[in-house]
Scaffold this motif. Sequence first.
Motif, PDB file in Angstrom:
ATOM      1  N   GLY A 186       0.796  -1.217   0.000  1.00  0.00           N
ATOM      2  CA  GLY A 186       0.000   0.000   0.000  1.00  0.00           C
ATOM      3  C   GLY A 186       0.828   1.266   0.000  1.00  0.00           C
ATOM      4  N   PHE A 187       1.913   1.281   0.744  1.00  0.00           N
ATOM      5  CA  PHE A 187       2.775   2.466   0.789  1.00  0.00           C
ATOM      6  C   PHE A 187       3.367   2.749  -0.587  1.00  0.00           C
ATOM      7  CE2 PHE A 187       6.971   4.402   1.448  1.00  0.00           C
ATOM      8  CZ  PHE A 187       6.599   5.552   2.112  1.00  0.00           C
ATOM      9  N   LEU A 188       3.854   1.713  -1.240  1.00  0.00           N
ATOM     10  CA  LEU A 188       4.440   1.871  -2.572  1.00  0.00           C
ATOM     11  C   LEU A 188       3.387   2.286  -3.594  1.00  0.00           C
ATOM     12  CD1 LEU A 188       6.964   1.667  -4.266  1.00  0.00           C
ATOM     13  CD2 LEU A 188       6.459  -0.746  -4.607  1.00  0.00           C
ATOM     14  N   GLU A 189       2.195   1.737  -3.492  1.00  0.00           N
ATOM     15  CA  GLU A 189       1.119   2.133  -4.398  1.00  0.00           C
ATOM     16  C   GLU A 189       0.771   3.610  -4.204  1.00  0.00           C
ATOM     17  OE1 GLU A 189      -0.356   0.586  -6.878  1.00  0.00           O
ATOM     18  OE2 GLU A 189       0.824  -1.246  -6.586  1.00  0.00           O
ATOM     19  N   GLY A 190       0.839   4.096  -2.967  1.00  0.00           N
ATOM     20  CA  GLY A 190       0.598   5.510  -2.710  1.00  0.00           C
ATOM     21  C   GLY A 190       1.648   6.392  -3.364  1.00  0.00           C
ATOM     22  N   ILE A 191       2.904   5.975  -3.300  1.00  0.00           N
ATOM     23  CA  ILE A 191       3.975   6.731  -3.956  1.00  0.00           C
ATOM     24  C   ILE A 191       3.777   6.720  -5.470  1.00  0.00           C
ATOM     25  CG2 ILE A 191       6.451   6.756  -4.442  1.00  0.00           C
ATOM     26  CD1 ILE A 191       6.890   5.771  -1.586  1.00  0.00           C
ATOM     27  N   ASN A 192       3.410   5.571  -6.027  1.00  0.00           N
ATOM     28  CA  ASN A 192       3.169   5.493  -7.474  1.00  0.00           C
ATOM     29  C   ASN A 192       2.024   6.408  -7.885  1.00  0.00           C
ATOM     30  OD1 ASN A 192       5.181   3.623  -7.835  1.00  0.00           O
ATOM     31  ND2 ASN A 192       3.815   1.873  -7.780  1.00  0.00           N
ATOM     32  N   ASN A 193       0.963   6.437  -7.111  1.00  0.00           N
ATOM     33  CA  ASN A 193      -0.165   7.306  -7.418  1.00  0.00           C
ATOM     34  C   ASN A 193       0.244   8.769  -7.360  1.00  0.00           C
ATOM     35  OD1 ASN A 193      -2.869   8.008  -7.970  1.00  0.00           O
ATOM     36  ND2 ASN A 193      -3.231   8.325  -5.791  1.00  0.00           N
ATOM     37  N   THR A 194       0.990   9.141  -6.325  1.00  0.00           N
ATOM     38  CA  THR A 194       1.464  10.527  -6.205  1.00  0.00           C
ATOM     39  C   THR A 194       2.338  10.903  -7.390  1.00  0.00           C
ATOM     40  OG1 THR A 194       1.432  10.352  -3.795  1.00  0.00           O
ATOM     41  CG2 THR A 194       2.729  12.140  -4.737  1.00  0.00           C
ATOM     42  N   SER A 195       3.208   9.991  -7.802  1.00  0.00           N
ATOM     43  CA  SER A 195       4.085  10.252  -8.948  1.00  0.00           C
ATOM     44  C   SER A 195       3.277  10.474 -10.216  1.00  0.00           C
ATOM     45  CB  SER A 195       5.038   9.087  -9.167  1.00  0.00           C
ATOM     46  OG  SER A 195       5.806   8.852  -8.027  1.00  0.00           O
ATOM     47  N   LYS A 196       2.254   9.676 -10.422  1.00  0.00           N
ATOM     48  CA  LYS A 196       1.430   9.819 -11.623  1.00  0.00           C
ATOM     49  C   LYS A 196       0.649  11.129 -11.622  1.00  0.00           C
ATOM     50  CE  LYS A 196       0.978   4.922 -12.529  1.00  0.00           C
ATOM     51  NZ  LYS A 196       0.072   3.774 -12.646  1.00  0.00           N
ATOM     52  N   VAL A 197       0.149  11.519 -10.446  1.00  0.00           N
ATOM     53  CA  VAL A 197      -0.580  12.787 -10.353  1.00  0.00           C
ATOM     54  C   VAL A 197       0.358  13.947 -10.636  1.00  0.00           C
ATOM     55  CG1 VAL A 197      -1.769  14.343  -8.751  1.00  0.00           C
ATOM     56  CG2 VAL A 197      -2.348  11.919  -8.802  1.00  0.00           C
ATOM     57  N   ILE A 198       1.551  13.917 -10.071  1.00  0.00           N
ATOM     58  CA  ILE A 198       2.522  14.992 -10.310  1.00  0.00           C
ATOM     59  C   ILE A 198       2.923  15.015 -11.781  1.00  0.00           C
ATOM     60  CG2 ILE A 198       4.887  15.734  -9.840  1.00  0.00           C
ATOM     61  CD1 ILE A 198       4.452  14.787  -6.969  1.00  0.00           C
ATOM     62  N   LYS A 199       3.067  13.847 -12.370  1.00  0.00           N
ATOM     63  CA  LYS A 199       3.445  13.785 -13.790  1.00  0.00           C
ATOM     64  C   LYS A 199       2.367  14.430 -14.658  1.00  0.00           C
ATOM     65  CE  LYS A 199       3.543   9.800 -15.936  1.00  0.00           C
ATOM     66  NZ  LYS A 199       3.949   8.483 -16.455  1.00  0.00           N
ATOM     67  N   ARG A 200       1.106  14.216 -14.310  1.00  0.00           N
ATOM     68  CA  ARG A 200       0.022  14.836 -15.079  1.00  0.00           C
ATOM     69  C   ARG A 200       0.002  16.352 -14.891  1.00  0.00           C
ATOM     70  NH1 ARG A 200      -3.014  10.263 -13.444  1.00  0.00           N
ATOM     71  NH2 ARG A 200      -3.938  11.434 -11.735  1.00  0.00           N
ATOM     72  N   HIS A 201       0.254  16.806 -13.668  1.00  0.00           N
ATOM     73  CA  HIS A 201       0.208  18.235 -13.382  1.00  0.00           C
ATOM     74  C   HIS A 201       1.475  18.955 -13.824  1.00  0.00           C
ATOM     75  CE1 HIS A 201      -3.525  18.484 -11.097  1.00  0.00           C
ATOM     76  NE2 HIS A 201      -3.227  17.280 -10.639  1.00  0.00           N
ATOM     77  N   ALA A 202       2.579  18.257 -13.846  1.00  0.00           N
ATOM     78  CA  ALA A 202       3.871  18.897 -14.116  1.00  0.00           C
ATOM     79  C   ALA A 202       4.364  18.572 -15.519  1.00  0.00           C
ATOM     80  CB  ALA A 202       4.894  18.433 -13.089  1.00  0.00           C
ATOM     81  N   PHE A 203       3.455  18.496 -16.447  1.00  0.00           N
ATOM     82  CA  PHE A 203       3.848  18.233 -17.827  1.00  0.00           C
ATOM     83  C   PHE A 203       4.762  19.354 -18.301  1.00  0.00           C
ATOM     84  CE2 PHE A 203       3.193  18.436 -22.413  1.00  0.00           C
ATOM     85  CZ  PHE A 203       3.537  17.135 -22.742  1.00  0.00           C
ATOM     86  N   GLY A 204       5.914  19.016 -18.826  1.00  0.00           N
ATOM     87  CA  GLY A 204       6.827  20.024 -19.346  1.00  0.00           C
ATOM     88  C   GLY A 204       8.121  20.153 -18.570  1.00  0.00           C
ATOM     89  N   PHE A 205       8.341  19.341 -17.539  1.00  0.00           N
ATOM     90  CA  PHE A 205       9.649  19.365 -16.886  1.00  0.00           C
ATOM     91  C   PHE A 205      10.714  19.024 -17.919  1.00  0.00           C
ATOM     92  CE2 PHE A 205       7.766  18.695 -12.548  1.00  0.00           C
ATOM     93  CZ  PHE A 205       8.401  19.768 -11.957  1.00  0.00           C
ATOM     94  N   ARG A 206      11.745  19.826 -18.002  1.00  0.00           N
ATOM     95  CA  ARG A 206      12.774  19.587 -19.014  1.00  0.00           C
ATOM     96  C   ARG A 206      13.827  18.600 -18.546  1.00  0.00           C
ATOM     97  NH1 ARG A 206      13.016  24.186 -22.933  1.00  0.00           N
ATOM     98  NH2 ARG A 206      11.180  25.414 -22.437  1.00  0.00           N
ATOM     99  N   LYS A 207      14.011  18.482 -17.250  1.00  0.00           N
ATOM    100  CA  LYS A 207      15.037  17.580 -16.722  1.00  0.00           C
ATOM    101  C   LYS A 207      14.393  16.561 -15.803  1.00  0.00           C
ATOM    102  CE  LYS A 207      18.826  20.809 -16.943  1.00  0.00           C
ATOM    103  NZ  LYS A 207      19.947  21.384 -16.239  1.00  0.00           N
ATOM    104  N   TYR A 208      14.813  15.310 -15.949  1.00  0.00           N
ATOM    105  CA  TYR A 208      14.281  14.239 -15.116  1.00  0.00           C
ATOM    106  C   TYR A 208      14.623  14.481 -13.650  1.00  0.00           C
ATOM    107  CZ  TYR A 208      13.648   9.708 -12.972  1.00  0.00           C
ATOM    108  OH  TYR A 208      13.271   8.703 -12.129  1.00  0.00           O
ATOM    109  N   GLU A 209      15.784  15.068 -13.377  1.00  0.00           N
ATOM    110  CA  GLU A 209      16.190  15.309 -11.991  1.00  0.00           C
ATOM    111  C   GLU A 209      15.203  16.235 -11.286  1.00  0.00           C
ATOM    112  OE1 GLU A 209      18.390  15.766 -14.586  1.00  0.00           O
ATOM    113  OE2 GLU A 209      19.386  13.822 -14.316  1.00  0.00           O
ATOM    114  N   HIS A 210      14.670  17.220 -12.005  1.00  0.00           N
ATOM    115  CA  HIS A 210      13.701  18.136 -11.408  1.00  0.00           C
ATOM    116  C   HIS A 210      12.397  17.414 -11.092  1.00  0.00           C
ATOM    117  CE1 HIS A 210      15.802  21.816 -13.422  1.00  0.00           C
ATOM    118  NE2 HIS A 210      16.505  21.285 -12.437  1.00  0.00           N
TER     119      HIS A 210
END
Length: 64
Positions: free
Chosen positions: A21-45
């Motif tokens: 469950g903890f890992l699934e929560g991190i995956n969900n958060t990552s996907k939400v941020i990816k949808r909202h943060a479209f356009g990051f030029r660097k993977y590190e950011h």
Amino acid sequence: MTFKNWQVEILNRYAFGYSNGFLEGINNTSKVIKRHAFGFRKYEHFKAKVLLSRVYKEVGIHLG
């Protein structure tokens, strides 16, 4: 039928007490941020944004 197919895995969860469950929560958060943060030029950011949002979520601060 589903229980029969996954019976060993379901029973292992109760036998060992582990959950992903903890890992699934991190995956969900990552996907939400990816949808909202479209356009990051660097993977590190993007990676820093994901990691910081997880830390701030535990503290109770919202990252925009």
